[in-house]
Enzyme design. Structure first.
Site, PDB file in Angstrom:
ATOM      1  N   HIS A  14      45.004  36.303  34.551  1.00 43.83           N
ATOM      2  CA  HIS A  14      45.151  36.928  33.237  1.00 43.83           C
ATOM      3  C   HIS A  14      46.513  37.604  33.123  1.00 43.83           C
ATOM      4  CE1 HIS A  14      43.548  41.323  34.016  1.00 43.83           C
ATOM      5  NE2 HIS A  14      44.454  40.975  34.890  1.00 43.83           N
ATOM      6  N   CYS A  33      50.827  44.203  35.465  1.00 38.14           N
ATOM      7  CA  CYS A  33      49.773  43.414  34.808  1.00 38.14           C
ATOM      8  C   CYS A  33      50.293  42.700  33.565  1.00 38.14           C
ATOM      9  CB  CYS A  33      48.593  44.303  34.444  1.00 38.14           C
ATOM     10  SG  CYS A  33      47.693  44.837  35.896  1.00 38.14           S
ATOM     11  N   HIS A  39      48.759  36.695  36.697  1.00 39.08           N
ATOM     12  CA  HIS A  39      48.397  37.063  38.070  1.00 39.08           C
ATOM     13  C   HIS A  39      46.885  36.930  38.151  1.00 39.08           C
ATOM     14  CE1 HIS A  39      47.845  40.790  35.795  1.00 39.08           C
ATOM     15  NE2 HIS A  39      46.888  41.071  36.677  1.00 39.08           N
ATOM     16  N   HIS A  41      42.854  37.758  39.941  1.00 37.98           N
ATOM     17  CA  HIS A  41      41.944  38.704  40.600  1.00 37.98           C
ATOM     18  C   HIS A  41      40.730  37.939  41.092  1.00 37.98           C
ATOM     19  CE1 HIS A  41      43.941  42.350  39.136  1.00 37.98           C
ATOM     20  NE2 HIS A  41      44.078  41.730  37.978  1.00 37.98           N
ATOM     21  N   ASP A  79      35.325  31.100  35.941  1.00 38.39           N
ATOM     22  CA  ASP A  79      35.823  30.877  37.297  1.00 38.39           C
ATOM     23  C   ASP A  79      36.985  29.875  37.325  1.00 38.39           C
ATOM     24  OD1 ASP A  79      35.822  31.290  40.083  1.00 38.39           O
ATOM     25  OD2 ASP A  79      34.631  29.467  40.370  1.00 38.39           O
ATOM     26  N   HIS A  80      38.080  30.282  37.950  1.00 35.41           N
ATOM     27  CA  HIS A  80      39.297  29.472  38.051  1.00 35.41           C
ATOM     28  C   HIS A  80      39.908  29.154  36.686  1.00 35.41           C
ATOM     29  CE1 HIS A  80      38.002  29.324  42.167  1.00 35.41           C
ATOM     30  NE2 HIS A  80      39.174  28.807  42.510  1.00 35.41           N
ATOM     31  N   GLU A 124      37.378  44.718  39.188  1.00 40.05           N
ATOM     32  CA  GLU A 124      38.628  43.956  39.251  1.00 40.05           C
ATOM     33  C   GLU A 124      39.200  44.041  40.668  1.00 40.05           C
ATOM     34  OE1 GLU A 124      41.462  43.613  35.699  1.00 40.05           O
ATOM     35  OE2 GLU A 124      42.517  44.926  37.091  1.00 40.05           O
TER      36      GLU A 124
HETATM   37 NI    NI Z   1      45.217  42.201  36.368  1.00 42.73          NI
END
Ligand code: NI
Length: 135
Positions: A14, A33, A39, A41, A79-80, A124
């Site tokens: 995200h 961020c 990036h 998580h 997911d992914h 997160e």
């Molecule tokens: Ni983040």
């Protein structure tokens, strides 16, 4: 009242960015961020269902069924994926943990067949989580 929790994990990319602000304001507000090229998580999701025990089953909710509902409606969609661009139910929102938790609640609330959705938690990181319990 009893509370049943199912935990799931998913990995996603995200970027925190508000298109109504300037690039400078976004960089100041969101720091790393706001990196333009995303990036990732490894998120943990916890879904809690509250209810009374069904005397026929001894369950509040069949947790194997709860797992399937969460995977089909949430995990398979996240997911992914890139949370800014790939997820219909996050369209138009900044994909913060707060907004992710609220959007997951909205996806699941009317799909819980027994008991009632009580809370949605998004971790997160190990140390940071958000919990949503509805309005
Ligand atoms: Ni983040």
């Amino acid at each position: 009242m009893l509370y049943v929790t199912r935990r799931e994990v998913f990995s996603a990319a995200h970027r925190l960015h508000n298109p109504e602000l300037t690039d400078e304001e976004n960089a100041r507000l969101f720091g790393k961020c706001n990196n333009p090229n995303w990036h990732g998580h490894n998120y943990t999701l916890e879904v809690v269902v509250a209810g009374k025990i069904n005397p026929t089953t001894g369950y509040v909710i069949d947790i194997n069924n709860l797992k399937k509902i969460i995977r089909k409606n949430v995990i398979e969609k996240l997911d992914h994926k890139n949370l800014n661009t790939d997820v219909e139910f996050l369209r138009g929102v900044i994909p913060s943990s707060e907004n992710i938790a609220k959007a997951i609640w909205d996806e699941l609330e009317d799909k819980i067949p027994e008991g009632k959705l009580y809370s949605v938690k998004i971790y997160e990181t190990e140390n940071n989580y958000v919990e949503y319990k509805g309005e």
